[in-house]
Motif scaffolding. Structure first.
Motif, short mmCIF file in Angstrom:
data_model
loop_
_atom_site.label_atom_id
_atom_site.label_comp_id
_atom_site.label_asym_id
_atom_site.label_seq_id
_atom_site.Cartn_x
_atom_site.Cartn_y
_atom_site.Cartn_z
N TRP A 288 0.85 -1.21 0.00
CA TRP A 288 0.00 0.00 0.00
C TRP A 288 0.88 1.24 0.00
N ALA A 289 1.89 1.25 0.86
CA ALA A 289 2.78 2.42 0.95
C ALA A 289 3.50 2.65 -0.38
N LEU A 290 3.95 1.58 -1.01
CA LEU A 290 4.63 1.70 -2.31
C LEU A 290 3.72 2.35 -3.34
N GLN A 291 2.49 1.88 -3.40
CA GLN A 291 1.54 2.42 -4.37
C GLN A 291 1.27 3.90 -4.11
N GLU A 292 1.09 4.25 -2.84
CA GLU A 292 0.80 5.64 -2.52
C GLU A 292 2.01 6.55 -2.71
N ILE A 293 3.19 6.03 -2.43
CA ILE A 293 4.41 6.82 -2.68
C ILE A 293 4.54 7.13 -4.17
N MET A 294 4.30 6.14 -5.00
CA MET A 294 4.40 6.37 -6.45
C MET A 294 3.32 7.32 -6.95
N ARG A 295 2.18 7.32 -6.28
CA ARG A 295 1.09 8.20 -6.70
C ARG A 295 1.29 9.63 -6.22
N GLN A 296 1.76 9.78 -4.97
CA GLN A 296 1.82 11.11 -4.37
C GLN A 296 3.20 11.77 -4.43
N CYS A 297 4.25 10.96 -4.35
CA CYS A 297 5.60 11.52 -4.29
C CYS A 297 6.59 10.51 -4.85
N PRO A 298 6.60 10.29 -6.18
CA PRO A 298 7.45 9.25 -6.76
C PRO A 298 8.89 9.29 -6.27
N THR A 299 9.31 8.21 -5.65
CA THR A 299 10.64 8.09 -5.03
C THR A 299 11.15 6.67 -5.26
N PRO A 300 12.42 6.48 -5.54
CA PRO A 300 12.94 5.12 -5.69
C PRO A 300 12.75 4.30 -4.42
N VAL A 301 12.12 3.15 -4.56
CA VAL A 301 11.83 2.28 -3.41
C VAL A 301 12.46 0.91 -3.64
N ILE A 302 13.16 0.42 -2.62
CA ILE A 302 13.68 -0.95 -2.60
C ILE A 302 12.91 -1.72 -1.55
N LEU A 303 12.24 -2.81 -1.95
CA LEU A 303 11.55 -3.64 -0.98
C LEU A 303 12.55 -4.62 -0.36
N LYS B 33 5.32 -4.13 -10.54
CA LYS B 33 4.21 -3.52 -11.26
C LYS B 33 3.80 -2.19 -10.62
N LEU B 34 3.96 -2.09 -9.31
CA LEU B 34 3.60 -0.86 -8.60
C LEU B 34 4.70 0.19 -8.67
N GLY B 35 5.88 -0.17 -9.20
CA GLY B 35 6.92 0.82 -9.40
C GLY B 35 8.18 0.67 -8.58
N ALA B 36 8.32 -0.45 -7.83
CA ALA B 36 9.55 -0.65 -7.06
C ALA B 36 10.76 -0.70 -7.99
N GLU C 272 20.16 6.97 -8.59
CA GLU C 272 20.41 7.55 -9.92
C GLU C 272 19.17 7.52 -10.82
N VAL C 273 18.10 6.92 -10.35
CA VAL C 273 16.90 6.76 -11.19
C VAL C 273 16.21 8.10 -11.43
N ASP C 274 15.72 8.29 -12.65
CA ASP C 274 14.93 9.47 -13.00
C ASP C 274 13.53 9.32 -12.41
N ARG C 275 13.19 10.14 -11.45
CA ARG C 275 11.91 10.00 -10.75
C ARG C 275 10.70 10.12 -11.69
N LYS C 276 10.86 10.86 -12.77
CA LYS C 276 9.74 11.05 -13.69
C LYS C 276 9.33 9.74 -14.37
N LYS C 277 10.25 8.78 -14.38
CA LYS C 277 9.97 7.51 -15.05
C LYS C 277 9.50 6.43 -14.09
N LEU C 278 9.44 6.76 -12.82
CA LEU C 278 9.03 5.76 -11.84
C LEU C 278 7.61 5.27 -12.10
N GLY C 279 7.38 4.01 -11.82
CA GLY C 279 6.06 3.43 -12.04
C GLY C 279 5.95 2.73 -13.37
N THR C 280 6.79 3.11 -14.33
CA THR C 280 6.75 2.46 -15.64
C THR C 280 8.10 1.85 -16.02
N LEU C 281 9.13 2.18 -15.28
CA LEU C 281 10.49 1.80 -15.64
C LEU C 281 10.66 0.29 -15.84
#
Length: 345
Positions: free
Chosen positions: A66-81, A98-101, A130-139
């Motif tokens: 849930w947190a991963l999904q909301e982070i990608m929706r509200q404040c895209p940030t690189p996430v490592i599970l 699929k959620l953008g990790a 180093e990830v481009d945040r604008k591409k998060l969720g689809t990378l």
């Protein structure tokens, strides 16, 4: 050069401390804060704007997915599970990508693996930064490999049938699963005491005799409607709760009955997650495994069913459950599937 600012979120204070110490050994990494649940993960990501978030999956609600999904929706940030459930190609791992990790890393299961985990985690943090945040969720969308066993689209978020069996159980399970309807609106968990080497072929056989597919449960499997998950022979299913419903964790600790898998653990954890929407079924078998599990289900308002003496090859576990006063229905084997279906409505 600015340091990589990392937020660590895990419900275990020990894990938070351990990960903080591992990452702090690298001069390029700074720990900006830690959190203990999904809501803290989201709030601190929004407020602190870390470069990378390290996130557990199983935490007090809301969970890591849930947190991963909301982070990608509200404040895209690189996430490592970073979780026990993120083995390669586990269903949790597929969902996370699929959620953008950006990446996943299983927690070490032994002291010997700790140093390797430290090295990998530092490397993954530096790459993620180093990830481009604008591409998060689809990378990673195009790179996600579906597991051989496709994830059913309907999550069994409210209902669960937990079935336990031992001696004489394989024949009973084959008969029962042949009668379970393919559109059953609940997940099915099965714990059968049997040698580990036989479990895969037995799961395949269960799938062939009935309309509901059955697979051997793996760490990180989602509990979904319209399929069954069979416990491995050398580990027990323990149900954990996430926002989408239940997810499988495997526990290799020997039960008090000195058997694996543990029917009690599967049923008790099912009751904790699914409450009164749990149906517990105990079939042919020797011993007392499953009695405490049925009691846990009954205590939360769920329904409990056992196979009767006449149709049981071994009337042991069911008899112990009846004597303990934790059984709602005692039925012939050929009537149990209908009772399950009617109970689910």
């Amino acid at each position: 050069m600015a340091k990589i600012r990392v937020l660590i979120v895990d419900d275990s204070s020990f894990v938070r401390k351990m990960v903080s110490e591992m990452l702090s050994t690298d001069p390029d990494i700074e720990i900006v804060d830690t959190g203990a649940d999904g809501r803290e993960a989201l709030e601190k990501t929004v407020n602190l704007k870390p470069d990378v978030v390290i996130l557990d999956v199983i935490m007090p609600m809301p969970d890591g997915l849930w947190a991963l999904q909301e982070i990608m929706r509200q404040c895209p940030t690189p996430v490592i599970l970073y979780s026990m459930l993120t083995e390669p190609e586990s269903e949790v791992t597929i969902e996370a990508f699929k959620l953008g990790a950006i990446d996943v890393l299983p927690k070490p299961t032994s002291p010997a693996a700790l140093m390797l985990t430290k090295k990998k985690l530092i490397e993954k943090v530096k790459i993620a930064a180093e990830v481009d945040r604008k591409k998060l969720g689809t990378l990673f969308q195009a790179q996600v490999r579906e597991p051989y066993y496709i994830i059913p689209p309907v999550f069994a978020t409210r209902r669960l049938v937990a079935i336990g069996a031992s001696a004489g159980g394989p024949a009973a399970l084959l008969s029962l699963m042949a009668k379970i309807p393919k559109d059953l609106s609940a997940g099915i968990l099965i714990a059968q005491h049997m040698p580990a080497f036989f479990v895969k072929s037995f799961a395949d056989h269960l799938s062939r005799v009935g309309p509901v597919p059955v697979k051997v449960a793996e760490e990180g499997d989602f509990i979904t409607a319209k399929r069954g998950l069979l416990s491995p022979g050398d580990a027990s299913i323990k149900v954990e709760k996430i926002k989408k419903g239940g997810v499988v964790a495997l526990d290799s600790t020997e039960s008090e009955h000195r058997v694996l898998p543990s029917i009690d653990l599967m049923m008790e954890s099912s009751a904790q997650v699914y409450g009164p929407q749990t149906i517990g079924v105990l079939l042919s078998g020797m011993g007392k495994d499953g009695v405490k599990g049925l009691k846990a289900i009954k205590d939360v308002g769920g329904k409990t069913i056992v196979q009767d003496e006449t149709s049981s090859i071994v009337y042991g576990m069911a008899k112990e459950a009846v004597n303990a006063g934790v059984v709602d229905k005692i039925l012939p084997l050929d009537k149990i599937a209908d009772e399950i279906t009617q109970s689910l409505g």
